[in-house]
Design a protein around this motif. Structure first.
Motif, PDB file in Angstrom:
ATOM      1  N   TYR A 309      42.762  49.587  48.661  1.00  0.00           N
ATOM      2  CA  TYR A 309      42.313  47.721  48.738  1.00  0.00           C
ATOM      3  C   TYR A 309      41.383  47.424  48.470  1.00  0.00           C
ATOM      4  CZ  TYR A 309      47.106  48.566  49.952  1.00  0.00           C
ATOM      5  OH  TYR A 309      48.223  48.744  49.956  1.00  0.00           O
ATOM      6  N   ALA A 310      40.395  48.878  48.675  1.00  0.00           N
ATOM      7  CA  ALA A 310      38.767  47.970  48.702  1.00  0.00           C
ATOM      8  C   ALA A 310      37.861  48.555  47.353  1.00  0.00           C
ATOM      9  CB  ALA A 310      37.645  48.907  49.530  1.00  0.00           C
ATOM     10  N   PRO A 311      36.759  47.013  46.413  1.00  0.00           N
ATOM     11  CA  PRO A 311      36.911  46.793  45.479  1.00  0.00           C
ATOM     12  C   PRO A 311      36.037  47.863  45.212  1.00  0.00           C
ATOM     13  CG  PRO A 311      36.194  45.094  46.522  1.00  0.00           C
ATOM     14  CD  PRO A 311      37.476  45.568  47.269  1.00  0.00           C
ATOM     15  N   PRO A 312      35.261  48.031  44.135  1.00  0.00           N
ATOM     16  CA  PRO A 312      32.976  48.555  43.826  1.00  0.00           C
ATOM     17  C   PRO A 312      32.988  47.910  45.174  1.00  0.00           C
ATOM     18  CG  PRO A 312      34.656  48.695  42.246  1.00  0.00           C
ATOM     19  CD  PRO A 312      35.724  47.933  42.890  1.00  0.00           C
ATOM     20  N   THR A 320      34.350  38.326  47.432  1.00  0.00           N
ATOM     21  CA  THR A 320      36.106  39.241  46.052  1.00  0.00           C
ATOM     22  C   THR A 320      36.613  40.304  46.641  1.00  0.00           C
ATOM     23  OG1 THR A 320      33.645  39.853  45.644  1.00  0.00           O
ATOM     24  CG2 THR A 320      34.362  38.166  44.800  1.00  0.00           C
ATOM     25  N   THR A 321      35.603  40.571  48.016  1.00  0.00           N
ATOM     26  CA  THR A 321      36.339  42.139  49.692  1.00  0.00           C
ATOM     27  C   THR A 321      37.420  41.419  49.196  1.00  0.00           C
ATOM     28  OG1 THR A 321      34.156  42.499  49.515  1.00  0.00           O
ATOM     29  CG2 THR A 321      36.262  43.323  50.813  1.00  0.00           C
ATOM     30  N   ASP A 322      38.079  40.356  49.746  1.00  0.00           N
ATOM     31  CA  ASP A 322      39.832  40.188  50.008  1.00  0.00           C
ATOM     32  C   ASP A 322      40.209  39.532  49.169  1.00  0.00           C
ATOM     33  OD1 ASP A 322      38.771  40.324  53.068  1.00  0.00           O
ATOM     34  OD2 ASP A 322      37.968  37.776  53.653  1.00  0.00           O
ATOM     35  N   ILE A 323      39.513  38.635  48.029  1.00  0.00           N
ATOM     36  CA  ILE A 323      40.358  38.245  47.009  1.00  0.00           C
ATOM     37  C   ILE A 323      41.163  39.523  46.391  1.00  0.00           C
ATOM     38  CG2 ILE A 323      40.376  37.353  44.942  1.00  0.00           C
ATOM     39  CD1 ILE A 323      39.600  35.614  46.433  1.00  0.00           C
ATOM     40  N   TYR A 324      40.215  40.587  46.251  1.00  0.00           N
ATOM     41  CA  TYR A 324      40.689  42.032  44.681  1.00  0.00           C
ATOM     42  C   TYR A 324      41.776  42.704  46.225  1.00  0.00           C
ATOM     43  CZ  TYR A 324      40.543  46.647  43.062  1.00  0.00           C
ATOM     44  OH  TYR A 324      40.784  48.164  42.417  1.00  0.00           O
ATOM     45  N   ALA A 325      41.403  42.277  47.686  1.00  0.00           N
ATOM     46  CA  ALA A 325      42.380  43.070  48.245  1.00  0.00           C
ATOM     47  C   ALA A 325      43.605  42.657  49.322  1.00  0.00           C
ATOM     48  CB  ALA A 325      42.082  43.423  49.606  1.00  0.00           C
ATOM     49  N   LEU A 326      43.547  40.687  48.825  1.00  0.00           N
ATOM     50  CA  LEU A 326      44.771  40.044  48.401  1.00  0.00           C
ATOM     51  C   LEU A 326      45.377  40.260  46.848  1.00  0.00           C
ATOM     52  CD1 LEU A 326      46.543  38.381  49.609  1.00  0.00           C
ATOM     53  CD2 LEU A 326      44.520  36.063  48.116  1.00  0.00           C
ATOM     54  N   GLY A 327      44.689  40.696  46.022  1.00  0.00           N
ATOM     55  CA  GLY A 327      45.241  40.919  44.669  1.00  0.00           C
ATOM     56  C   GLY A 327      46.231  42.188  44.986  1.00  0.00           C
ATOM     57  N   MET A 366      42.718  38.187  40.361  1.00  0.00           N
ATOM     58  CA  MET A 366      42.095  38.366  41.493  1.00  0.00           C
ATOM     59  C   MET A 366      41.619  39.508  41.129  1.00  0.00           C
ATOM     60  SD  MET A 366      45.191  36.259  43.917  1.00  0.00           S
ATOM     61  CE  MET A 366      44.508  36.692  45.552  1.00  0.00           C
ATOM     62  N   LEU A 367      42.490  40.406  40.589  1.00  0.00           N
ATOM     63  CA  LEU A 367      41.794  41.954  40.250  1.00  0.00           C
ATOM     64  C   LEU A 367      40.313  41.649  39.863  1.00  0.00           C
ATOM     65  CD1 LEU A 367      45.527  44.201  39.792  1.00  0.00           C
ATOM     66  CD2 LEU A 367      44.259  43.430  42.464  1.00  0.00           C
ATOM     67  N   ASP A 368      40.450  41.284  39.161  1.00  0.00           N
ATOM     68  CA  ASP A 368      38.680  40.973  38.532  1.00  0.00           C
ATOM     69  C   ASP A 368      38.291  40.416  39.580  1.00  0.00           C
ATOM     70  OD1 ASP A 368      37.389  41.885  35.778  1.00  0.00           O
ATOM     71  OD2 ASP A 368      37.074  39.502  35.497  1.00  0.00           O
ATOM     72  N   SER A 369      38.733  39.805  40.123  1.00  0.00           N
ATOM     73  CA  SER A 369      37.183  39.458  40.903  1.00  0.00           C
ATOM     74  C   SER A 369      36.464  39.760  41.412  1.00  0.00           C
ATOM     75  CB  SER A 369      37.722  38.667  42.777  1.00  0.00           C
ATOM     76  OG  SER A 369      38.600  39.733  43.065  1.00  0.00           O
ATOM     77  N   PRO A 370      35.912  41.036  42.171  1.00  0.00           N
ATOM     78  CA  PRO A 370      34.729  41.622  41.996  1.00  0.00           C
ATOM     79  C   PRO A 370      33.657  41.638  40.759  1.00  0.00           C
ATOM     80  CG  PRO A 370      36.175  43.054  42.354  1.00  0.00           C
ATOM     81  CD  PRO A 370      36.620  42.025  42.042  1.00  0.00           C
ATOM     82  N   ASN A 371      34.253  41.537  39.542  1.00  0.00           N
ATOM     83  CA  ASN A 371      33.033  41.258  38.455  1.00  0.00           C
ATOM     84  C   ASN A 371      32.793  39.643  37.998  1.00  0.00           C
ATOM     85  OD1 ASN A 371      33.352  43.824  37.296  1.00  0.00           O
ATOM     86  ND2 ASN A 371      34.915  43.838  36.902  1.00  0.00           N
ATOM     87  N   SER A 372      34.362  38.984  38.425  1.00  0.00           N
ATOM     88  CA  SER A 372      33.640  37.658  37.625  1.00  0.00           C
ATOM     89  C   SER A 372      33.443  36.130  39.079  1.00  0.00           C
ATOM     90  CB  SER A 372      35.083  37.309  37.437  1.00  0.00           C
ATOM     91  OG  SER A 372      35.943  36.557  38.551  1.00  0.00           O
ATOM     92  N   GLY A 373      33.375  37.291  40.010  1.00  0.00           N
ATOM     93  CA  GLY A 373      32.437  36.338  41.297  1.00  0.00           C
ATOM     94  C   GLY A 373      33.497  35.276  41.827  1.00  0.00           C
ATOM     95  N   ILE A 374      35.796  35.333  41.266  1.00  0.00           N
ATOM     96  CA  ILE A 374      35.327  33.602  41.749  1.00  0.00           C
ATOM     97  C   ILE A 374      35.969  33.833  43.083  1.00  0.00           C
ATOM     98  CG2 ILE A 374      37.852  34.993  41.203  1.00  0.00           C
ATOM     99  CD1 ILE A 374      39.056  33.140  39.663  1.00  0.00           C
ATOM    100  N   THR A 375      36.919  32.613  43.365  1.00  0.00           N
ATOM    101  CA  THR A 375      36.530  31.898  45.170  1.00  0.00           C
ATOM    102  C   THR A 375      38.050  32.077  45.263  1.00  0.00           C
ATOM    103  OG1 THR A 375      36.004  29.478  44.869  1.00  0.00           O
ATOM    104  CG2 THR A 375      34.202  31.175  45.307  1.00  0.00           C
TER     105      THR A 375
END
Length: 391
Positions: A309-312, A320-327, A366-375
């Motif tokens: 559940y943790a991004p790189p 984005t840690t939370d966005i990715y985990a929620l994704g 959401m899964l691309d949030s670590p790259n995009s920085g989306i909120t």
């Protein structure tokens, strides 16, 4: 030590097993008071280090490593003191210290009649235990009721006895009020002296119960739960627009300042997963377990998130840690399957089979949030704009 045990110390000494055993016994007598003083100092001044040593003494290696990730500085101190080994296989270096810790633990168990857990009818100050809700390595959670029977709540008793994790949870929940985030009621201590957090009782099952082929929600329900969780993250994460609005005020009251602090900085949950979300019939999904939360932007010192559940990781804990985990969590929910059974790509294929294409697009965002920085706010707006037809 062998020389000190002899009356004459200027002659060669033949060291045999009997002499070694006598010397070892003498050494133990001399070291024992030092070990007692060491343990007393740890208990009084270095509680975390004492708990870590106790875990090793009891053979709880996995729990030691788990807590070691949360308290790396304390582990390094124990290594620098020469008390534990600096190796992939941690252990206590002093046999006398190891034995003493085991005796202390055995004595505690005896004094507590074999257990420090609570039973129905036991008291936590004015609260009475009804039953056990959950039990894990970090804490035990009980269903409790107030003395007059007017209020039900959940009591989370910290097992380690360390206040750091409890204080983090109190800090986060004390600043935030949102229907999608569990509410704190009080902080107490159990009859065993362990820290206890009284929280609102949320009746329902964890989201993990719905990540199955037979209980996975239909698209409209998935959409509503996703919207609720994104709203909760918006409240938890920094809110730059709201912070700027509050900054325009010429003066700030204490309440306004607290709101500005939360809006300006915000928090990162760090451990979003299906097990940390309870689905309430009245409120929908509610985030729980904030014991490893940190301020957004805090330096990364340990990796405490759940695997998968943790991004790189970067140098700081971003939203984005939370966005990715929620994704990942919502991907499992939409697929009706868990990450332990399938890969991310396989889960995406299962989602395509069960839901309209918009669901997959939202999850990919959401899964691309670590790259995009989306909120969370931007994901929510995308979700509303790309609502599947019929919802």
């Amino acid at each position: 030590m062998v020389h000190q045990s002899r009356s004459t110390r200027d002659e060669p000494i033949t060291v045999d097993r009997a002499l070694l055993e006598r010397s070892e016994a003498d050494l133990s007598k001399r070291v024992s008071p030092v070990v007692d003083q060491m343990i007393a100092a740890l208990v009084d001044q270095h509680e975390t280090e004492y708990e870590l040593l106790s875990m090793l003494a009891e053979g709880k290696i996995y729990q030691f490593r788990e807590y070691g990730e949360m308290y790396p500085n304390e582990v390094q101190r124990l290594i620098s003191y020469g008390l534990i080994q600096d190796s992939p296989h941690p252990g206590i270096r002093m046999r006398q210290l190891h034995s003493k810790l085991l005796r202390i633990d055995a004595q505690k168990d005896f004094q507590a009649n074999g257990s420090s857990t609570l039973s129905p009818g036991d008291k936590i100050e004015e609260w009475e235990v009804v039953d056990v809700i959950a039990s894990g390595g970090y804490a035990d959670v009980y269903r409790v009721i107030s003395a007059d029977g007017s209020e039900k709540a959940a009591a989370k008793i910290i097992r380690s006895g360390n206040l750091d994790s409890l204080q983090r949870e109190v800090e986060v929940l004390g600043e935030i009020s949102h229907k999608g985030i569990v509410r704190i009621i009080d902080t107490l201590r159990s009859e065993f002296g362990r820290p206890c957090l009284i929280m609102e009782l949320i009746d329902g099952e964890t989201l993990s119960k719905y990540c199955t082929p037979t209980k996975a929600p239909v698209t409209s329900v998935w959409y509503g739960w996703t919207l609720n969780l994104l709203n909760a993250l918006e409240k938890l994460h920094p809110q730059e627009r709201r912070a700027r609005e509050l900054e325009k005020s010429e003066t700030m009251s204490a309440t306004t300042y607290a709101e500005w602090t939360q809006a300006k900085h915000g928090y990162v949950h760090r451990d979003i997963k299906p097990e940390n979300i309870i689905v309430s019939e009245k409120r929908g999904p509610v985030l729980i377990d904030f014991n490893i939360s940190v301020r957004a932007g805090a330096p990364v010192q340990t990796v405490s998130s759940t695997n998968g559940y943790a991004p790189p990781l970067s140098v700081s804990w971003g939203t984005t840690t939370d966005i990715y985990a929620l994704g990942v969590t919502l991907l499992e929910l939409a697929a009706g399957n868990r990450l332990v059974n399938s890969s991310i790509d396989e889960l995406k294929e299962q989602v395509e089979f069960r839901h309209p294409i918009q669901v997959g697009e939202i999850l990919s965002l959401m899964l691309d949030s670590p790259n995009s920085g989306i909120t969370a706010s931007e994901v929510r707006k995308f979700l509303v704009k790309n609502r599947p037809s019929g919802i």
